[in-house]
Design a protein around this motif. Structure first.
Motif, short mmCIF file in Angstrom:
data_model
loop_
_atom_site.label_atom_id
_atom_site.label_comp_id
_atom_site.label_asym_id
_atom_site.label_seq_id
_atom_site.Cartn_x
_atom_site.Cartn_y
_atom_site.Cartn_z
N TYR A 117 -12.67 0.24 11.01
CA TYR A 117 -11.68 0.64 10.01
C TYR A 117 -11.72 -0.21 8.74
O TYR A 117 -10.83 -0.10 7.89
CB TYR A 117 -10.28 0.58 10.61
CG TYR A 117 -9.90 1.81 11.42
CD1 TYR A 117 -10.12 3.09 10.93
CD2 TYR A 117 -9.30 1.68 12.67
CE1 TYR A 117 -9.76 4.21 11.66
CE2 TYR A 117 -8.94 2.80 13.40
CZ TYR A 117 -9.18 4.06 12.89
OH TYR A 117 -8.82 5.17 13.61
N THR A 118 -12.74 -1.02 8.58
CA THR A 118 -12.82 -1.86 7.38
C THR A 118 -12.79 -1.01 6.11
O THR A 118 -13.54 -0.05 5.97
CB THR A 118 -14.12 -2.69 7.40
OG1 THR A 118 -14.10 -3.57 8.54
CG2 THR A 118 -14.26 -3.52 6.13
N GLY A 119 -11.88 -1.35 5.19
CA GLY A 119 -11.79 -0.67 3.91
C GLY A 119 -10.78 0.45 3.83
O GLY A 119 -10.48 0.94 2.74
N VAL A 120 -10.20 0.87 4.96
CA VAL A 120 -9.21 1.95 4.92
C VAL A 120 -7.84 1.40 4.55
O VAL A 120 -7.59 0.19 4.64
CB VAL A 120 -9.13 2.72 6.26
CG1 VAL A 120 -10.51 3.20 6.69
CG2 VAL A 120 -8.50 1.85 7.36
N SER A 121 -6.94 2.27 4.14
CA SER A 121 -5.56 1.86 3.82
C SER A 121 -4.72 1.87 5.09
O SER A 121 -4.92 2.71 5.97
CB SER A 121 -4.95 2.80 2.78
OG SER A 121 -5.64 2.71 1.55
N GLU A 122 -3.77 0.94 5.16
CA GLU A 122 -2.95 0.82 6.37
C GLU A 122 -1.46 0.87 6.02
O GLU A 122 -0.99 0.15 5.14
CB GLU A 122 -3.24 -0.50 7.09
CG GLU A 122 -2.44 -0.64 8.38
CD GLU A 122 -2.49 -2.04 8.98
OE1 GLU A 122 -2.08 -2.19 10.14
OE2 GLU A 122 -2.94 -2.98 8.28
N LEU A 123 -0.73 1.71 6.74
CA LEU A 123 0.72 1.68 6.72
C LEU A 123 1.17 0.61 7.69
O LEU A 123 0.71 0.57 8.84
CB LEU A 123 1.29 3.04 7.17
CG LEU A 123 0.80 4.27 6.42
CD1 LEU A 123 1.29 5.53 7.12
CD2 LEU A 123 1.27 4.25 4.97
N CYS A 124 2.07 -0.27 7.27
CA CYS A 124 2.42 -1.38 8.14
C CYS A 124 3.83 -1.88 7.83
O CYS A 124 4.49 -1.43 6.90
CB CYS A 124 1.42 -2.52 8.00
SG CYS A 124 1.24 -3.15 6.30
N THR A 125 4.29 -2.83 8.66
CA THR A 125 5.51 -3.60 8.42
C THR A 125 6.74 -2.72 8.25
O THR A 125 7.64 -3.05 7.48
CB THR A 125 5.35 -4.54 7.19
OG1 THR A 125 4.01 -5.02 7.13
CG2 THR A 125 6.27 -5.75 7.31
#
Length: 336
Positions: A117-125
């Motif tokens: 998943y390197t480089g993808v955007s992440e929804l978090c927190t």
């Protein structure tokens, strides 16, 4: 009324309260003042930065009560994970062992360690304090991020993921980690999770088994929680599934919670969001909507009633003030 806005340095005490209340397994909110202060600084710099392609930016936001100033929760997006520190996952897949001569045919599951998943955007927190978990507050925290991504797609990758917290008990014991600990790590789940949260991931590369792990060799307790979520995480997972997110076999390396993904262009709230012009007044025959302004550095989002007439949206003066918009300004919204 809750309004979502970029976090500032003055929000550090409230963020620490959220971190303390979030419990075990919430890696992106470590109870560490120095780390959280650095994350706020990074977010402030990211919001102020001119961006044409996603990089190591992190956008951290808070939900503020417009009447009391109290911080009800937090939500965030990482523009591109794994660029400055590794983003590890396990991938659950199937292999076949067969012998035609012996008439034996075995299908087995394996976990493969990697950085896919390197480089993808992440929804978090995404965390909402218990006293605020009512009405549409949770939807606001979740969906405001999709309005931001729809309005400013150049800042995010075409693939968006979210790590779901896996199964652990109130004491912070994870059945999956217990098996890894006994065979490879010799440290508790809470310590491993904390070290990851503060960016000290070197021990993972040093100690994590590099070869695939056969799932049937794990304890029954560890096998049972692969791809399962913590009870407190189920509402967040349901919201993401409604948006089109699904798990494609990737799970967390510590608690085996699922990682879900969706193409940015296929996220329901991105696809169906609308750009409208503000009409300030009292909405008639209104529908509940999550609404954001179109600014980035001064991003604001709220949830409340709006009336749509062609390309115009009638919203109350209070909502317009919270969004920092005036008559005729552009806003983006998604009807609930």
């Amino acid at each position: 009324m809750l309004v979502i806005r970029p976090i500032t340095a003055e929000d550090l005490p409230a963020l620490l309260q959220c971190a303390d209340a979030s419990g075990h397994g919430f890696t992106s909110l470590p109870v560490n003042e120095e780390i959280l202060a650095a994350r706020i600084q990074h977010s402030e710099a990211s919001f102020a930065k001119t961006v044409t392609t996603p990089g190591p930016e992190g956008y951290l936001m808070v939900a503020e009560d417009t009447e009391t100033g109290e911080i009800a929760g937090t939500t965030a997006i990482e523009a591109a994970v794994g660029l400055e520190s590794p983003f590890y996952t396990y991938h659950l897949s199937t292999v076949v062992h067969s012998s035609r001569r012996l008439n034996v045919h075995n299908v087995v599951k394996i976990l493969t360690f990697g950085n896919d998943y390197t480089g993808v955007s992440e929804l978090c927190t995404l965390f909402l304090r218990p006293e605020w978990r009512a009405g549409l507050n949770g939807r606001l925290l979740s969906k405001c991020r999709f309005l931001m991504m729809a309005q400013h797609p150049e800042r995010f990758d075409k693939t968006v993921i979210a790590e779901m917290r896996g199964v652990s008990d109130e004491a912070g014991n994870s059945p999956f980690w217990d098996w890894l600990k006994d065979h490879f790590f010799s440290i508790d789940f809470t310590l491993a999770d904390y070290l990851t949260g503060i960016g000290k991931k070197g021990f993972i590369a040093d100690l994590m088994p590099k070869l695939p792990i056969y799932v049937n060799l794990l304890s029954p307790e560890a096998q049972a929680v692969i791809g399962e979520v913590h009870d407190n995480t189920r509402p967040a997972l349901r919201l993401l599934e409604q948006e089109g997110f699904s798990c494609r076999g990737y799970v967390d390396i510590f608690d085996a919670g699922p990682t879900v993904e969706c193409e940015l262009r296929n996220i329901e709230s991105v696809r169906h969001s609308q750009l409208c012009h503000v009409v300030i007044g009292e909405p008639q025959q209104a529908k509940e909507a999550v609404i954001s302004n179109t600014s980035f550095s001064d991003f604001r989002a709220v949830v409340g009633p709006a009336s749509l007439i062609d390309d115009q949206a009638v919203i109350s003066p209070a909502m317009a003030a919270a969004l920092q918009v005036e008559q005729g300004d552009a806003i983006r919204l998604i009807i609930q």
